[in-house]
Design an enzyme around this catalytic site. Structure first.
Site, PDB file in Angstrom:
ATOM      1  N   ASP A  23       0.852  -1.184   0.000  1.00 43.57           N
ATOM      2  CA  ASP A  23       0.000   0.000   0.000  1.00 43.57           C
ATOM      3  C   ASP A  23       0.890   1.236   0.000  1.00 43.57           C
ATOM      4  OD1 ASP A  23      -2.040   1.781   0.194  1.00 43.57           O
ATOM      5  OD2 ASP A  23      -2.675   1.211   2.215  1.00 43.57           O
ATOM      6  N   ASP A 123      -2.749   2.447  -6.095  1.00 47.25           N
ATOM      7  CA  ASP A 123      -1.722   2.490  -5.058  1.00 47.25           C
ATOM      8  C   ASP A 123      -1.693   1.252  -4.166  1.00 47.25           C
ATOM      9  OD1 ASP A 123      -4.121   3.024  -3.721  1.00 47.25           O
ATOM     10  OD2 ASP A 123      -3.081   4.176  -2.183  1.00 47.25           O
ATOM     11  N   GLU A 124      -2.365   0.202  -4.580  1.00 47.55           N
ATOM     12  CA  GLU A 124      -2.448  -0.981  -3.719  1.00 47.55           C
ATOM     13  C   GLU A 124      -2.428  -2.243  -4.549  1.00 47.55           C
ATOM     14  OE1 GLU A 124      -5.746  -1.785  -0.962  1.00 47.55           O
ATOM     15  OE2 GLU A 124      -5.862   0.397  -0.789  1.00 47.55           O
TER      16      GLU A 124
HETATM   17 MG   LIG Z   1      -2.456   3.966   0.016  1.00 50.14          MG
END
Ligand SMILES: [Mg+2]
Length: 371
Positions: A23, A123-124
């Site tokens: 993350d 973003d993950e």
């Molecule tokens: Mg994040």
């Protein structure tokens, strides 16, 4: 103690997998700070300035400085105006083109580790590193390599969760931020989950969470002490999921990305292509398009395939594997020309021409152009 019920499920924990959840820390804000170092002194809020939009707008991300004022994702942007001192507050509209670009670069790093990775958002992502391309057995070491590589090459930090399933890996990455690394083994799972508020449980929606709270269940431990019967009676299928999650069970696979096997262009001509010069031009244009497409996807290919069809509807294909994989338009064009020459069709009118690159792989780090 869980109450006796008619049907108690065996709590079999499958901990044979090694899953990492990555993350990125305050991703959009961190990318903006990287591009504009002067933003670092500010409480940065990624949203159009609500003072210029009649108070409208929602916050996408806030940097850690802004978060200290209680500002966070999904809040109305106007809230930031209320909470953050004027001199510190800075709004900037999201630049998704840039975020997607950076996200692609992160994905290239994942692909160097394993093909079994699944993006959740820009973003993950989850990575199944049970078998990995680094031939390492220790998922903690792999997670560290990922963190360091992202830091070194992209100048961004991420937090990682390491566990034996997606749910716990996700919960773990959230546990220590930013730049944190949290491991949850099967022996630790119950204790890790026990004190966490249900609102932190990934996969339990807001409505379900409120209903659980109304039933007097607040934290993981409460769920662990609730029977399968009770949960399924109150929540049906979701109850089964809650029962399992609370006990650290989640057998969802990491869904690997489908990789393109080839990238190519072909074109059919209503009016057949007659002369060699015209044919050459078409090959050149196609080689350029294929090269561009490869570069956009950060791929290189080692085998060039051409396809041509004569006006008599006879189709020929020829292929050549190069000494080195490439995404260079000139190399692709040259090779396609050589292959075409072998067919001795220079004087034949053609109905179709195609150029394809196969035998594809991701560019490796040295080949990636990093700003
Ligand atoms: Mg994040």
């Amino acid at each position: 103690m869980s109450s006796m019920s008619f049907l108690e499920l065996p709590e079999i924990i499958n901990d044979s997998r090694q899953i990492i959840h990555v993350d990125m820390d305050a991703f959009y804000a961190s990318v903006e700070e990287r591009e504009h170092p002067q933003y670092r002194q500010k409480a940065l809020v990624i949203a159009p300035d609500p003072r210029q939009h009649n108070g409208h707008g929602v916050i996408t991300t806030a940097n850690y400085r802004a978060r200290q004022y209680g500002v966070g994702s999904a809040m109305p942007a106007i809230k930031a105006v209320e909470l953050i001192p004027f001199s510190e507050l800075l709004f900037t509209s999201p630049n998704f083109t840039l975020y997607r670009q950076v996200s692609n670069q992160i994905h290239q790093i994942f692909t160097q580790v394993t093909d079994t990775w699944e993006p959740v958002a820009l973003d993950e992502a989850y990575l199944d590193v049970t078998a990995n391309k680094l031939h390492l057995n220790d998922p903690i070491q792999i997670a560290l390599i990922i963190q360091r590589t992202i830091k070194r090459h992209l100048h961004l930090t991420c937090s990682v969760g390491i566990s034996y399933n997606k749910f716990l890996a996700k919960m773990a990455s959230d546990y220590a931020k930013p730049f944190g690394r949290t491991v949850v083994t099967s022996a630790q799972a119950r204790n890790f989950l026990a004190p966490l508020p249900i609102s932190k449980f990934h996969g339990i929606g807001h409505a379900t969470q409120e209903k659980l709270n109304r039933l007097g269940l607040q934290i993981g431990q409460d769920l662990q002490q609730t029977s399968f019967d009770f949960l399924t009676r109150k929540f049906g299928k979701t109850g089964f999921m809650i029962y399992q999650r609370a006990r650290g069970i989640d057998n969802e696979p990491v869904k690997a990305q489908r990789q393109s096997k080839s990238i190519g262009r072909e074109q059919t001509f209503n009016r057949p292509v007659f002369n060699d010069q015209q044919t050459q031009k078409i090959f050149q244009k196609m080689a350029q398009q294929v090269a561009k497409n490869l570069q956009q996807k950060h791929l290189i290919g080692q085998t060039v395939v051409i396809k041509v069809r004569t006006v008599e509807f006879v189709t020929y294909t020829r292929r050549r594997t190069l000494a080195q994989a490439t995404s260079d338009a000139d190399v692709i064009f040259q090779t396609s020309q050589e292959l075409f020459a072998l067919l001795n069709l220079q004087t034949q009118p053609l109905r179709l021409i195609g150029v394809t690159m196969t035998n594809l792989r991701e560019q490796s780090f040295e080949e990636i152009e990093l700003f």
